[in-house]
Enzyme design. Structure first.
Site, mmCIF file in Angstrom:
data_model
loop_
_atom_site.group_PDB
_atom_site.id
_atom_site.type_symbol
_atom_site.label_atom_id
_atom_site.label_comp_id
_atom_site.label_asym_id
_atom_site.label_seq_id
_atom_site.Cartn_x
_atom_site.Cartn_y
_atom_site.Cartn_z
ATOM 1 C CB SER A 120 -26.757 43.240 -14.881
ATOM 2 O OG SER A 120 -26.757 44.391 -14.046
ATOM 3 N N GLY A 121 -23.563 44.346 -14.651
ATOM 4 C CA GLY A 121 -22.504 44.656 -13.702
ATOM 5 C C GLY A 121 -23.031 45.017 -12.330
ATOM 6 C CB SER A 122 -25.549 47.489 -11.102
ATOM 7 O OG SER A 122 -26.645 47.114 -11.902
ATOM 8 N N GLY B 179 -22.890 48.746 -14.945
ATOM 9 C CA GLY B 179 -21.640 48.104 -15.323
ATOM 10 C C GLY B 179 -21.548 47.855 -16.815
ATOM 11 C CB THR B 180 -23.834 46.256 -19.285
ATOM 12 O OG1 THR B 180 -25.034 46.829 -18.739
ATOM 13 C CG2 THR B 180 -23.713 44.816 -18.825
#
Length: 349
Positions: A91-93, A259-260
């Site tokens: 996960s980006g965040s 982010g993803t």
């Protein structure tokens, strides 16, 4: 008396999505790698995820990141991501928030300017670049997972909505990508409940009709994400902007664009021939927050043209806290949790 059981947390947010970083209170987990430890939590100790994402301690819109020892010597620490849908491998965040917490806690000493280090996610090593100005972490850039388009402009009949056109990207999880305007949305905050209801119907229909398989991971479960795409506008040479909203099944509209989700958009834009290496896309959420995705290159993986990318965002620390776990509280469910807490181990046998 029941001994005091506590978890040490650093609450953070990136783009409005709250990530609760668990920095203490959990015993070492079995497993040779961070992925193995994630599997143990998922299969034998899901109580931690449910405790921190359900009342009275949390809400499903939050995420949880448990710091664990890294198995790769290049990484400073590992982290396991927990969300309402389960255990995403990336996960980006959550990565932006975890990297910020690692710096703010002193696990990695802050250095003025740009500094680099690596974290270990369940998906593997993640390169982090932090920008520190006057002692403040102003930005985190993390490598997004290699992303690709699995399905391009397929159609599905959704009860009450009719025929819906969608694409499917993999960017750390499988995402259905839909055009917001085709579904009557402008992607403003007042539409949040209607967006959640619409996305729920579409995801349920897709899950009932088909599954998806990653070219190396195989079956990773039912499709969990949907991303509403607003129009793309070019605001500068090689720089694009688009309103965006990510839904996590069941029922959660993310505060950030994720982010993803941003990586999935880059994969689609590349598939359509709309971006070149070095181009960036800024996704804007219902709350007017944003992440910046950069398309850095592509390569062939079997039948897929895979997009390499980075995601940049800023995380803010909300609180340092101790969560007191009271298993005598009728609102607290401690099943699947006792055996991984560092206190009261003998009393739980």
């Amino acid at each position: 008396m029941t001994p005091s059981l506590t978890l040490q947390l650093i609450d953070t947010h990136a783009g409005g999505d709250v990530s609760r970083i668990v920095v203490g209170g959990i015993m070492p987990l079995p497993g040779a790698t961070v992925r193995d430890q994630m599997h143990y939590l998922r299969d034998d100790a899901d109580g931690l995820r449910r405790l921190l994402l359900e009342e009275p301690y949390g809400i499903p819109e939050m995420s949880v990141d448990l710091l664990v020892p890294a198995s790769d010597p290049e990484a400073v620490v590992g982290y396991i991501i927990m969300e309402v849908m389960g255990y995403p491998i990336y996960s980006g965040s959550n990565t932006i928030c975890t990297a910020t917490a690692v710096l703010e806690s002193g696990l990695v000493p802050k250095q003025e300017g740009r500094q680099n280090f690596k974290l270990e996610s369940p998906a593997g090593l993640v390169q982090i670049e932090a920008l520190v100005e006057n002692g403040v972490v102003e930005a985190i850039t993390c490598a997004g997972l290699p992303s690709y388009i699995d399905t391009y402009r397929d159609s599905i009949h959704v009860p009450t909505l009719g025929d819906v056109t969608y694409s499917v990207a993999y960017s750390g999880g499988f995402y259905a990508l839909v055009d917001a305007s085709e579904l009557g949305f402008s992607l403003v905050r007042e539409e949040e409940r209607a967006l959640a209801d619409c996305a729920h119907r579409i995801v349920e229909a897709i899950q009932a009709e088909r599954g998806f398989s990653h070219y190396t991971l195989g079956d990773v479960g039912p499709l969990p994400f949907l991303h509403f795409m607003g129009p793309v506008e070019q605001v500068a040479d090689g720089y694009y902007r688009s309103r965006s909203t990510t839904y996590v099944h069941p029922g959660v509209i993310c505060r950030s664009t994720t982010g993803t989700g941003t990586s999935a958009r880059l994969a689609l834009m590349h598939h359509e021939g709309r971006i070149q290496p070095g181009d960036r896309l800024e996704t804007i959420s219902l709350r007017e927050t944003g992440f910046i995705g950069e398309f850095t290159g592509s390569h062939q993986e079997g039948p897929h043209r895979v997009v390499e990318n980075t995601i940049t965002g800023k995380s803010y620390v909300l609180a340092h806290s101790d969560i007191v776990v009271n298993c005598e509280d009728p609102m607290v469910e401690c099943a699947g949790l006792h055996h991984i807490l560092t206190a009261g181990q003998a009393d739980s046998d």
